[in-house]
Design a protein around this motif. Structure first.
Motif, PDB file in Angstrom:
ATOM      1  N   PHE A   1     -52.820  23.172 -25.462  1.00 39.08           N
ATOM      2  CA  PHE A   1     -53.092  23.521 -23.857  1.00 39.08           C
ATOM      3  C   PHE A   1     -52.222  22.706 -23.030  1.00 39.08           C
TER       4      PHE A   1
ATOM      5  N   PHE B   1     -59.846  30.069 -25.181  1.00 34.44           N
ATOM      6  CA  PHE B   1     -59.699  28.522 -25.245  1.00 34.44           C
ATOM      7  C   PHE B   1     -60.326  28.271 -26.649  1.00 34.44           C
TER       8      PHE B   1
ATOM      9  N   VAL C   1     -54.284  29.172 -21.209  1.00 30.51           N
ATOM     10  CA  VAL C   1     -55.199  30.422 -21.601  1.00 30.51           C
ATOM     11  C   VAL C   1     -55.047  31.651 -20.869  1.00 30.51           C
TER      12      VAL C   1
ATOM     13  N   PRO D   1     -53.504  23.152 -18.965  1.00 29.90           N
ATOM     14  CA  PRO D   1     -54.599  24.028 -19.970  1.00 29.90           C
ATOM     15  C   PRO D   1     -54.826  25.508 -19.414  1.00 29.90           C
TER      16      PRO D   1
END
Length: 333
Positions: free
Chosen positions: A206, A194, A166, A162
């Motif tokens: 994610f 996020f 990002v 995840p």
């Protein structure tokens, strides 16, 4: 692959499977990863953009004056040009987006690198000892290193995917960074991204690129096994201290990373494509095999090595810094 010379390792403590001072690998790996990431962050931004098709038109085409929207592809003649191109992109980002843009994604990179390297070095450093003691009479060899490295790669990829999603989204954002209000955290952009991913794509967003990350376990495995073998080959410098010993270790780390990257690089491009944001609300790349076929069909197999020059300019010094700090912390502990 022939085995490396056998080496006896210390066994785990009586009260635990883990070897004594197992936490040293966790701390040393985190410190090494953090320093390496900061030093080489600008090359990481360039690499991510070159891997993505979102920047391909900007990087590889020019407008023909007097022909409206007509464009012509600029050929890339040789490998040397790619290194020159990396310098041009660094210059353009600095000029067009601000110096801060060279460190886009550094927030999630640091958030990701510290635990990722900590987990990887902890799992590998302790795993090879546990595997050797439990299954190989306390002796290390190449198969012990390979198995430990594979487990370390899977654990690291699963835990930190995840964060890398990002980071990739931030690096693919070509807008000039907004001024940071007083008191706002350096990681504010990461939090905003996020929330955006969670809102538009849900939790599954994610874990885009996770399959490519598992494919990339081969890179870490090759790197660890080769690093261990090269350390044996440069073992004559061990104990001599000073420049000679550290040069041997730095050369081992850099060479291992270079070879592993060259062999496995296409998975990096596939992973970046899978982590790209939605375009017009649609997901262009949906799976590992589909992405591989689509990239080759639309852009040719050479595109699987997009950003390789920037990648090598980043990962080789990064590995040298990371492993030198890792080894130094272990020696001091």
């Amino acid at each position: 692959m022939s085995d490396t010379p056998l080496r006896h390792v210390d066994g785990p403590s009586k009260s635990s499977w883990l070897p004594a001072k197992s936490w040293h690998h966790f701390v040393a790996g985190g410190l090494g990863g953090m320093c390496g990431a900061i030093v080489t962050s600008p090359f990481d931004v360039v690499k991510t953009r070159l891997q993505s098709d979102l920047f391909k038109v900007k990087a590889s085409t020019v407008s023909l004056a007097g022909h409206g929207a007509a464009e012509v592809v600029v050929p890339r003649p040789n490998l040397l040009w790619h290194f020159v191109e990396t310098g041009h992109i660094l210059r353009d980002i600095y000029r067009d987006e601000s110096p801060r843009a060279l460190f886009k994604g550094l927030g999630p990179t640091l958030v990701g690198v510290v635990p990722a390297r900590s987990i990887n070095f902890f799992t590998y450093g302790n795993g090879k000892q546990i595997i050797a003691n439990r299954f190989n009479n306390g002796e290390e060899n190449s198969w012990v290193h390979l198995t430990a490295a594979a487990f370390a790669g899977i654990a690291t990829g699963t835990a930190t995917n995840p964060i890398w999603v990002v980071k990739t989204r931030l690096q693919l954002d070509a807008h000039r960074p907004a001024a940071v209000p007083a008191g706002q955290s350096f990681f504010g952009g990461s939090i905003t991204m996020f929330k955006k991913i969670l809102r538009e794509e849900g939790v599954r967003g994610f874990y885009k690129g996770l399959s490519a990350s598992y494919l990339g376990v081969t890179e870490g495995t090759i790197q660890w096994v080769l690093y261990e073998r090269l350390k044996v080959l440069t073992g004559g410098t061990k104990g001599k201290g000073g420049v000679q010993e550290w040069f041997g270790m730095l050369a081992s780390a850099g060479t291992a990373k270079c070879v592993a990257s060259l062999i496995t690089y296409p998975h990096e491009v596939i992973r970046t494509r899978l982590r790209q944001p939605l375009v017009d609300g649609k997901m262009k790349y949906t799976g590992l095999v589909q992405t591989l076929r689509l990239v080759i069909a639309e852009e040719g197999a050479r595109s699987l090595y997009g950003g390789l020059s920037a990648h090598l300019m980043r990962v080789i010094p990064n590995a040298a810094v990371m492993y030198s700090i890792y080894e130094a912390v272990l020696r001091m502990s």
